[in-house]
Design a protein around this motif. Structure first.
Motif, PDB file in Angstrom:
ATOM      1  N   THR A 146       8.937  12.783  -1.251  1.00 59.49           N
ATOM      2  CA  THR A 146       8.031  12.479  -2.362  1.00 59.49           C
ATOM      3  C   THR A 146       7.940  13.612  -3.382  1.00 59.49           C
ATOM      4  N   GLY A 147       8.764  14.644  -3.222  1.00 59.21           N
ATOM      5  CA  GLY A 147       8.818  15.714  -4.210  1.00 59.21           C
ATOM      6  C   GLY A 147       7.745  16.776  -4.073  1.00 59.21           C
ATOM      7  N   GLN A 148       6.992  16.749  -2.985  1.00 58.91           N
ATOM      8  CA  GLN A 148       5.946  17.757  -2.779  1.00 58.91           C
ATOM      9  C   GLN A 148       6.485  19.023  -2.134  1.00 58.91           C
ATOM     10  N   ALA A 149       7.699  18.952  -1.598  1.00 57.66           N
ATOM     11  CA  ALA A 149       8.351  20.108  -0.982  1.00 57.66           C
ATOM     12  C   ALA A 149       9.847  19.989  -1.239  1.00 57.66           C
ATOM     13  N   GLY A 150      10.532  21.090  -1.054  1.00 57.48           N
ATOM     14  CA  GLY A 150      11.982  21.089  -1.231  1.00 57.48           C
ATOM     15  C   GLY A 150      12.606  22.131  -0.329  1.00 57.48           C
ATOM     16  N   ILE A 151      13.826  21.862   0.123  1.00 61.29           N
ATOM     17  CA  ILE A 151      14.514  22.755   1.057  1.00 61.29           C
ATOM     18  C   ILE A 151      15.803  23.264   0.428  1.00 61.29           C
ATOM     19  N   GLY A 152      15.954  24.576   0.333  1.00 61.70           N
ATOM     20  CA  GLY A 152      17.196  25.201  -0.097  1.00 61.70           C
ATOM     21  C   GLY A 152      18.114  25.404   1.095  1.00 61.70           C
ATOM     22  N   PHE A 153      19.328  25.860   0.821  1.00 60.58           N
ATOM     23  CA  PHE A 153      20.343  25.991   1.866  1.00 60.58           C
ATOM     24  C   PHE A 153      21.049  27.326   1.672  1.00 60.58           C
ATOM     25  N   GLY A 154      20.671  28.313   2.489  1.00 58.33           N
ATOM     26  CA  GLY A 154      21.169  29.674   2.307  1.00 58.33           C
ATOM     27  C   GLY A 154      22.275  30.026   3.279  1.00 58.33           C
ATOM     28  N   LEU A 155      23.490  29.605   2.971  1.00 58.47           N
ATOM     29  CA  LEU A 155      24.647  29.896   3.821  1.00 58.47           C
ATOM     30  C   LEU A 155      25.583  30.902   3.159  1.00 58.47           C
ATOM     31  N   THR A 156      25.996  30.626   1.916  1.00 62.45           N
ATOM     32  CA  THR A 156      26.945  31.487   1.207  1.00 62.45           C
ATOM     33  C   THR A 156      26.321  32.841   0.883  1.00 62.45           C
ATOM     34  N   GLU A 157      27.141  33.879   0.944  1.00 63.40           N
ATOM     35  CA  GLU A 157      26.698  35.239   0.652  1.00 63.40           C
ATOM     36  C   GLU A 157      27.541  35.845  -0.458  1.00 63.40           C
ATOM     37  N   PRO A 158      27.098  36.962  -1.044  1.00 67.31           N
ATOM     38  CA  PRO A 158      27.867  37.580  -2.123  1.00 67.31           C
ATOM     39  C   PRO A 158      29.313  37.886  -1.738  1.00 67.31           C
ATOM     40  N   ASP A 159      29.545  38.273  -0.491  1.00 64.13           N
ATOM     41  CA  ASP A 159      30.899  38.633  -0.063  1.00 64.13           C
ATOM     42  C   ASP A 159      31.508  37.642   0.914  1.00 64.13           C
ATOM     43  N   HIS A 160      30.815  36.524   1.155  1.00 61.22           N
ATOM     44  CA  HIS A 160      31.304  35.554   2.134  1.00 61.22           C
ATOM     45  C   HIS A 160      30.945  34.143   1.696  1.00 61.22           C
ATOM     46  N   GLY A 161      31.980  33.336   1.446  1.00 60.89           N
ATOM     47  CA  GLY A 161      31.771  31.952   1.053  1.00 60.89           C
ATOM     48  C   GLY A 161      32.160  31.017   2.173  1.00 60.89           C
ATOM     49  N   SER A 162      33.407  30.574   2.150  1.00 60.61           N
ATOM     50  CA  SER A 162      33.884  29.661   3.183  1.00 60.61           C
ATOM     51  C   SER A 162      34.024  30.359   4.537  1.00 60.61           C
ATOM     52  N   ASP A 163      34.117  31.694   4.537  1.00 54.38           N
ATOM     53  CA  ASP A 163      34.254  32.436   5.795  1.00 54.38           C
ATOM     54  C   ASP A 163      32.874  32.758   6.362  1.00 54.38           C
ATOM     55  N   ALA A 164      32.110  31.717   6.683  1.00 53.99           N
ATOM     56  CA  ALA A 164      30.708  31.879   7.073  1.00 53.99           C
ATOM     57  C   ALA A 164      30.545  32.655   8.376  1.00 53.99           C
ATOM     58  N   THR A 165      31.546  32.654   9.228  1.00 55.06           N
ATOM     59  CA  THR A 165      31.408  33.357  10.506  1.00 55.06           C
ATOM     60  C   THR A 165      31.400  34.877  10.331  1.00 55.06           C
ATOM     61  N   TRP A 166      31.682  35.333   9.113  1.00 54.71           N
ATOM     62  CA  TRP A 166      31.666  36.766   8.826  1.00 54.71           C
ATOM     63  C   TRP A 166      30.414  37.175   8.057  1.00 54.71           C
ATOM     64  N   MET A 167      29.397  36.338   8.043  1.00 50.35           N
ATOM     65  CA  MET A 167      28.213  36.629   7.246  1.00 50.35           C
ATOM     66  C   MET A 167      27.556  37.940   7.681  1.00 50.35           C
ATOM     67  N   GLU A 168      26.931  38.585   6.709  1.00 51.19           N
ATOM     68  CA  GLU A 168      26.319  39.891   6.946  1.00 51.19           C
ATOM     69  C   GLU A 168      24.812  39.817   7.152  1.00 51.19           C
ATOM     70  N   THR A 169      24.183  38.702   6.798  1.00 53.36           N
ATOM     71  CA  THR A 169      22.748  38.558   7.027  1.00 53.36           C
ATOM     72  C   THR A 169      22.465  38.589   8.527  1.00 53.36           C
ATOM     73  N   GLN A 170      21.493  39.415   8.908  1.00 55.21           N
ATOM     74  CA  GLN A 170      21.169  39.624  10.317  1.00 55.21           C
ATOM     75  C   GLN A 170      19.724  39.245  10.589  1.00 55.21           C
ATOM     76  N   ALA A 171      19.477  38.749  11.789  1.00 55.19           N
ATOM     77  CA  ALA A 171      18.107  38.512  12.266  1.00 55.19           C
ATOM     78  C   ALA A 171      17.960  39.160  13.638  1.00 55.19           C
ATOM     79  N   VAL A 172      16.917  39.967  13.786  1.00 55.11           N
ATOM     80  CA  VAL A 172      16.689  40.711  15.024  1.00 55.11           C
ATOM     81  C   VAL A 172      15.352  40.275  15.617  1.00 55.11           C
ATOM     82  N   ARG A 173      15.359  39.989  16.920  1.00 57.43           N
ATOM     83  CA  ARG A 173      14.138  39.558  17.582  1.00 57.43           C
ATOM     84  C   ARG A 173      13.167  40.725  17.741  1.00 57.43           C
ATOM     85  N   GLU A 174      11.893  40.436  17.474  1.00 54.66           N
ATOM     86  CA  GLU A 174      10.820  41.410  17.686  1.00 54.66           C
ATOM     87  C   GLU A 174       9.645  40.658  18.291  1.00 54.66           C
TER      88      GLU A 174
END
Length: 419
Positions: A146-174
């Protein structure tokens, strides 16, 4: 029935859609000078040039009204599961619908630049219905529709497009939280998005598909920043550069399974590529239709252009390719309904890269046949070309698609992979 034939139920659906467009959508497009968004003024009127080049609010308000009317008429959610108000349309039927609507040309009924159509292409909602938790579904699905929310899709990176398995974005558990650091590029829809699906490596090594996790991040989260909108060949732009600096999210933000984020990324990709191919086919056919009409009435040196082989033969080649593409797209869509998507991944890739290239070729040829007026923005060809040229890069560049076909062909990948 062959896949090139259309079931009576689908024929009836297309007829009802056409009636709805004539009754509801064309009058809406004609009122209040809304034609400015579709005629020669379209790029200027759609773009908020002084605000980063993002879509103007008036333009998106018009798209929202179209979607609301389509939803009320029962078309907008057609491909979605019944539990969210859809009709569970098949891939074959959606391919037929997308081709049909695109062939009608530029209009409020189906503006591919924004993936806006009377029959929605709800990739974010599909992601949630397939991979989301019940809490995520309850919070976002209806709001997205209904247009009250929207979802983006953050996969591609400045240095990594189709080679997504080489992405540099990291998430660390705390504890029970995750701390995300990284950057994304071509993050679509971020000027309006309430949430962004951020893919980050949580385990494993560079180059490994396992170990990447998808996180549903509210865009209001501290440390989440939309930095820049990249102006593109076809404006307006809603493609942002996004940075994440110590962004903290709970474990409940994970979409799908931890370490299996690429399953989420690929969960709707084959269906989306088939629909994209069908749209490119329909838009290319629209270019051919207009070129044939013009060639029949345009007289030069005493006879219509349509009598000249220099005009006939390129259109014959394109019309032949359109027929072959339609057969391949519908056959592949039908197989996608019946088999595991990885069994027909090479056929999907064939459909996608060939149809996108076909559309660009058809727009270019129609422009040439129309001469100077074809080059002007008073005709739709430049808009169609500029938009569909994007598809030869996004959703997997055509080189990636061809690589997929080669992998299946030579036994490097797919069900016949060599041991």
């Amino acid at each position: 029935m062959t896949t090139n034939q259309v079931a009576e139920s689908t024929k009836d659906l297309l007829a009802r859609m056409d009636q709805f467009i004539e009754r509801e959508i064309k009058p809406l497009q004609a009122q209040d000078d809304n034609e400015r968004f579709f005629d020669h003024r379209r790029e200027y009127e759609r773009t908020d040039w002084e605000n980063g080049g993002i879509p103007r609010r008036e333009w998106e308000d018009l798209l929202r009204e179209m979607k609301n009317r389509a939803d009320k008429a029962g078309f907008f959610r057609h491909d979605l599961p019944k539990e969210v108000g859809g009709n569970e349309s098949t891939n074959l039927e959606m391919a037929i619908i997308r081709e049909h609507l695109a062939r009608k040309g530029l209009g409020l009924h189906n503006d591919l630049q924004d993936e806006s159509s009377i029959v929605g292409n709800h990739s974010g909602v599909h992601m949630l219905t397939k991979f989301g938790t019940q809490e995520q579904k309850d919070e976002l699905i209806e709001k997205c529709l209904t247009g009250q929310a929207g979802i983006g899709f953050g996969l591609t990176e400045p240095d990594h497009g189709s080679d997504a398995t080489w992405m540099e974005t990291q998430a660390v558990r705390e504890g029970d939280d995750w701390i995300i650091n990284g950057a994304k590029r071509w993050n679509t829809g971020m000027h309006r998005a309430s949430h962004d699906v951020i893919f980050a490596r949580t385990s494993g090594k560079d180059g490994e598909a396992r170990g990447i996790t998808a996180f549903l991040v509210p865009t209001s989260t501290e440390g989440f920043s939309v930095d820049f909108f990249r102006w593109t060949f076809n404006m307006p732009s809603d493609h942002a550069d996004v940075s994440l600096r110590d962004v903290r999210v709970p474990s409940s933000a994970i979409v799908g399974e931890e370490g299996h984020g690429l399953d989420v990324a690929q969960g709707f990709v084959h269906e989306n590529r088939i629909r994209q191919a069908a749209s490119s086919l329909g838009a290319g056919e629209h270019c051919i239709d207009l070129a044939v009409q013009y060639a029949r009435k345009r007289v030069t040196f005493g006879e219509p252009l349509a009598r000249r082989q220099a005009v006939q033969w390129p259109l014959v080649e394109l019309a032949t390719e359109a027929e072959m593409l339609r057969a391949l797209i519908r056959q592949t869509a039908s197989e996608l309904d019946e088999r595991h998507h990885l069994e027909v991944s090479d056929k999907v890739a064939m459909c996608n890269y060939r149809a996108n290239r076909f559309c660009c070729d058809a727009a270019d040829r129609a422009m040439q046949i129309h001469g100077g007026v074809g080059y002007s923005r008073h005709m739709p060809f430049e808009h169609i070309y500029r938009h569909h040229r994007r598809y030869r890069i996004t959703e997997g560049a055509e080189e990636i698609q061809m690589r997929k076909v080669a992998g299946y062909l030579f036994g490097f990948a797919g069900p016949n992979k060599s041991k």
